[in-house]
Scaffold this active site. Sequence first.
Site, short mmCIF file in Angstrom:
data_model
loop_
_atom_site.label_atom_id
_atom_site.label_comp_id
_atom_site.label_asym_id
_atom_site.label_seq_id
_atom_site.Cartn_x
_atom_site.Cartn_y
_atom_site.Cartn_z
N PHE A 34 -21.29 -23.98 -12.61
CA PHE A 34 -22.70 -24.36 -12.77
C PHE A 34 -23.36 -24.34 -11.41
CE2 PHE A 34 -26.29 -27.32 -12.92
CZ PHE A 34 -27.02 -26.71 -13.92
N ASP A 60 -20.29 -24.37 -3.24
CA ASP A 60 -21.32 -25.19 -3.88
C ASP A 60 -20.76 -26.60 -3.96
OD1 ASP A 60 -22.93 -26.61 -5.58
OD2 ASP A 60 -23.17 -24.99 -7.05
N LYS A 76 -27.23 -33.54 -4.95
CA LYS A 76 -26.96 -34.78 -5.69
C LYS A 76 -26.82 -36.08 -4.88
CE LYS A 76 -25.59 -33.04 -10.11
NZ LYS A 76 -25.43 -31.58 -10.15
#
Length: 393
Positions: free
Chosen positions: A135, A220, A249
Amino acid sequence: MTDWQELDKKYIMNYINRIPVTLVRGEGARVWDDNGREYLDFVGGTAVNSLGHCHPVVIEAVTEQAQVLTQASALYYSVPQVKLAQLLVENSCLDKAFICNSGTEANEGAVKLARRYGHLKLNGAYEVITTKNSFHGRTLVMTAATGQENMQKPYVPLPPGFKHVAYSDIEAIKAATTDRTCAIMLEPIQGEGGVNVPDDDYLSKVRAWCDEKGILLILDEIQTGVGRIGSLFGYQEYGVEPDIMSLAKGMGSGIPIGAFLAKDSAAVFVPGDHGSTFGGNALTCAVAYAVIKYIVENNIAGNAKKVGQYLIEGLKGLQQKYPFITDVRGRGLLVAIGLDRDISQEVMMACLERGLLVNRVKPNALRFIPPLIIGNSEVDEALGILDKALSTV
Ligand SMILES: *Cc1c(COP(=O)(O)O)cnc(C)c1O
C-alpha cells in the site's frame, strides 16, 4: 442531541463504511465518543498517534508556533522546517529531506526523485518495482504503485511505470528487473496489506541486488517509521540502508505531515523540480520536530519494542485458547492476528462493545497499532477485552 452520523451520511461522500462511533475527545491511549463512552485505543488514528492523543508536547508545540508564524511560503527560509530536516537527517542514514503533508505525497515525491535519477544517471530508466499487497497511497500514481487490484480496478487506465511482484521473494524482483528499472519500492513490513513480515534477510538481499544493478532502494516507512517497529526507522531493524525513504503517519502524532529523505547520491532535484504550497509549513514542522525529538530523547522506539513483545506473547497465549487464530505476526507495535475465517468484523465489533478499538485490516486479520507510549497494563487490559470478544464468536 445532534445525530452526527446522519449528517455525515448526508454531507460527506460515500467513500468508506464507518464504524458507528463518533469520537470527540482523546487523551493518551484513550478516546471518548459523543455519549461519553470511553475506549482504549489500539488503532491510534491508524498508526498516527505515536504519542497518543493530545500529548502535552504536541499541545505546547501547536500553541507556541500558532502564535508566532503558521505558514510563510517555500519561497523563504523557515526555522521549524530546517530544524525538523536536521533532526531527521542526524538520526537517519539519509542526507536531505523534503517535507510535505501526507504519506501519499511523500511517496509521489520519492518516485519523482527516482525517475529524475533514472533520467540523469540510468539512461532514462523510469520503472519502479513494487510488491503485491503493498500500500503506497491513494493518488492515481500511488494507486498504480499499490499492488492491490481492488483499489486499482475502479480507476483504470492507471499511469504506467510500475511492476508488481510477490513480497519477500528476491527471485521475483530479479526476474522483473530490466534496463528500464530505476528503483525498487518496498515497505519493511507491509502494513495495510495485513501486517506481512518478510523473511529476515529479504531487505538485505534486495539492497545487494540494487547495488549490483545500480538502481535505487526506496523504503516506504510511512507506517514502520518513527519508532513503530522498535527502532526509530524500520530499516534499522533489518540492518539495511535505503537510498530514499518516505515517512508520514507517526511523525506528528496526529497533525498532517509527511516527508521523503534521500542520500546525497540520490538527491538529484534542482530548483523547479518539485514543490508544495503547504509542505514544510512552520506549524506542522514545529509539531513534528517536537514529537520526533521526544521520541528520540525518551527512547519511545525501545518502549514500542518491549511492549510490542509483551503484546505478541499475550496474543500467542490467546492463540492457544482460540485455535481459529492462525498466527500472530508483526514487530514492535505493528502487530496482527490472522483468523481462519472472515470474522474480523465480528471480533472488532465485539471489542468495540467492550471498550476497545482494534482495526480490521483484512476480513481475516485484526491489527493492533496503539500509541507507542503505552505500557504493559494497557496491553493486559486490551488482551482481557479481546479474550472476552473472541469467546463470543
Ligand atoms: C498510510 C500509508 C500510506 C498513505 O499515507 P497517507 O497519509 O494516507 O497518504 C502510504 N504507505 C504506507 C505504507 C502507509 O501505511
